[in-house]
Design an enzyme around this catalytic site. Sequence first.
Site, mmCIF file in Angstrom:
data_model
loop_
_atom_site.group_PDB
_atom_site.id
_atom_site.type_symbol
_atom_site.label_atom_id
_atom_site.label_comp_id
_atom_site.label_asym_id
_atom_site.label_seq_id
_atom_site.Cartn_x
_atom_site.Cartn_y
_atom_site.Cartn_z
ATOM 1 N N ASP A 1 36.207 -42.064 -14.519
ATOM 2 C CA ASP A 1 36.533 -42.966 -15.623
ATOM 3 C C ASP A 1 36.766 -42.245 -16.954
ATOM 4 O OD1 ASP A 1 37.017 -45.254 -16.971
ATOM 5 O OD2 ASP A 1 34.967 -46.041 -16.912
ATOM 6 N N GLU B 1 34.718 -54.339 -11.065
ATOM 7 C CA GLU B 1 33.787 -54.704 -12.130
ATOM 8 C C GLU B 1 33.737 -56.203 -12.367
ATOM 9 O OE1 GLU B 1 35.115 -52.153 -15.420
ATOM 10 O OE2 GLU B 1 33.799 -50.580 -14.660
ATOM 11 N N GLU C 1 36.761 -43.881 -25.650
ATOM 12 C CA GLU C 1 35.518 -44.448 -25.124
ATOM 13 C C GLU C 1 34.486 -43.369 -24.796
ATOM 14 O OE1 GLU C 1 36.174 -46.807 -21.617
ATOM 15 O OE2 GLU C 1 34.032 -47.172 -21.308
HETATM 16 O O1 GCW Z 1 36.290 -47.414 -18.707
HETATM 17 C C1 GCW Z 1 35.777 -48.591 -18.166
HETATM 18 C C2 GCW Z 1 35.353 -49.374 -19.351
HETATM 19 C C3 GCW Z 1 35.543 -50.860 -19.207
HETATM 20 C C4 GCW Z 1 36.960 -51.094 -18.700
HETATM 21 C C5 GCW Z 1 37.104 -50.438 -17.343
HETATM 22 C C6 GCW Z 1 38.519 -50.570 -16.789
HETATM 23 C C7 GCW Z 1 38.460 -52.871 -19.264
HETATM 24 O O2 GCW Z 1 34.014 -49.080 -19.644
HETATM 25 O O3 GCW Z 1 35.324 -51.437 -20.449
HETATM 26 O O4 GCW Z 1 37.281 -52.468 -18.648
HETATM 27 O O5 GCW Z 1 36.846 -49.073 -17.445
HETATM 28 O O6 GCW Z 1 39.274 -49.626 -16.936
HETATM 29 O O7 GCW Z 1 38.844 -51.584 -16.208
#
Ligand code: GCW
Length: 714
Positions: A380, A306, A408
């Site tokens: 995720d 990311e 989240e």
């Molecule tokens: O779950 C996702 C989130 C990001 C997060 C990423 C990660 C810290 O949307 O905000 O970044 O994973 O785990 O690196």
Amino acid sequence: MKKWIAVIIGIILFNSIFAENGYNLWLRYNVIDNPTFLQQYRQQISSISCPSDNGQLIAAHQELQKGLSGLLGKKVPLQMSVINGTVMMGLPSHLPFIKTLVSDTVLARLGNDGFIIRTIKHEGKNITLIAGNKEAGVLYGAFHFLRLLQTQQSIQQLNIISAPRIDLRILNHWDNLNRTVERGYAGGSIWDWQRLPGYLDQRYYDYARANASIGINGTVLTNVNANAMILTEPWLQKVAALAGIFRQYNIKVYLTARFSAPVEIGKLKTADPLNEEVKKWWKDKADEIYRIIPDFGGFLVKANSEGQPGPQNYQRTHADGANMLADAVAPHGGIVMWRAFVYSSESPEDRFKQAYSEFKPLDGQFRKNVLIQVKNGPIDFQPREPFHPLFGAMGQTPLMMEYQLTQEYLGFATHLVYEAPLFKEVLNADTHSKNNGGNVAQIIDGTADAHVLSGMAGVANIGSDINWTGHPFGQANWYTLGRLAWDHTLTSAQIANEWIRQTFSNKKAFVDTVQQLMLASREIIVNYMTPLGLHHIMGYGHHYGPAPWYNKAPRADWNPVYFHKADSIGIGFNRTTSGSNALAQYQPAVRKQFENINTCPENMLLWFHHVSWNHKMQSGKTLWEALCEKYYNGVDSVRWMQRSWSKLRSYIDEERFVQIQQLLNIQEQEAVWWRNACLLYFQTFSGKPIPAGYEKPDRTLEYYMGLSFPYAPN
Ligand code: GCW
């Protein structure tokens, strides 16, 4: 007699008058409200003795004094002399008689953090002994003893031996240096960087106490989307101040390392992990950190994920990057936790597969002080994911678990969701990587492959809100992380039960109802958000609410449509051999089960199959009917939670009762929103009606698609 009546009236008044704001978490220490237990405890506990003044023992006896005095409603003094009813704390080095009482094998089993609690006769006196090999063990034993009282257990004949199954029991804070918290829903960061190191907020002590009470022994203070500034001297002094407090509670401090730090704060031209200058920069940086924080734990790293920099920017591997940092901290006993949450910015490969593709070939290449930190599932932190295929696939590398406590994808700090069942489902999953003993729990506790290091991390849900976690029930998820990391054989019910008793009340009717509610809550959210294996269909960016229609993200695998693949034929992601073949990443036994649409567990169906709308489910219903049923059940169950909760008013303080009631009301509205928006949207593909008998959505799909949330937290 009169005295007891007064005590009972006192208890009733105390418990009903004083509103509670949740700040004290599960460490409330209110007077025991059950006269039988109160009497037993008062008879059996008279004083505390502690033979040494090592930091962690001070913390232990201070906590015992505070806790016991509160619970017994009378001062329990710390004194040298041993009398009937003394709670005696110590190590074999202070109290040699322990060696005659406990065998060497048992002592060895305790390690550094384990403890024993025993009711014994010592020099003619009846005492309770809390002992460990190290001060930390005694500290954990003291908290365990308090837990017995708080949950109203008998303490008459104690013979407890307890040691953690996992070494590194860690919170990951996604806290930024400007005090915002990524995916934080409970206010700002509790780290008051601006006033550190001079000002030591009482919160830091209470945070440490709470963690120590559940065995958490490490905290990563900063966001994995890292800022190199934290590694500069003035910031390290702030970190050292926190470490100074946490040390007394056996908690080590860790930081996230931004891979490009040598360029950003070191003025180097490169951050290539094989470059000599870069290696030296990190070695020098590690030396500096350990000068300032001698027991610094090490680094957590998110690299090449990311948009974060990493070794691949220099055509190096994750192993090259991790090892370079590992070498820098190794002389000081530090470790590196390297995250496997990666998916390439270009790769068109099914996102499910990418972590495995990148990491599996590196098995055996990591230094001894590196752990790979793997999220519980391949995408995720969704309400339900299959276990990550890396578990069981990297036998030569210690793999750490990463869970997400902050919700989240589970309704932020608004929805009541107890996460233990989610965590346990993954721990209990059999990877089939061993004939016997290859479930995820055994992979991560190190027993499956005889690893020395083992770890479990949870992304913290803690913020500056008065009750720490926003939703009062969010506290249970923090609590669960510690308890499960200590002993992953505890059941979700056991953990819920002890948390409820400490946090709210020991009254049976209350405990039973709330426990039921908590245990059901995870499946309920799955039902109204992502039933039958749907995943990643939430709002874009902020992740608030449903948006299965969304298809405008800059990359395909950030779009809900990429994950559900609904069309006129059916819905779901085909990950079998005729599709992305992600299933090939699992052991044959797992693959076989998931590959066959008839043996694939229905709660995972759409993770692995593109299923026709008319497909017959086990119930005899079609997929479309089953989907409707799940969404409607989800909403009905939230209404059941509301009704159950509304009956509990008389058991607890008004303040928390009303908070939870209000939050459940919002949860109900949002569950309806999820149900309506998803079904109306999927209906445009299935072309089928919502079966008769269900309440009709009172809004149109256009209405839901038109909603926008520019200020949703993210
Ligand atoms: O779950 C996702 C989130 C990001 C997060 C990423 C990660 C810290 O949307 O905000 O970044 O994973 O785990 O690196």
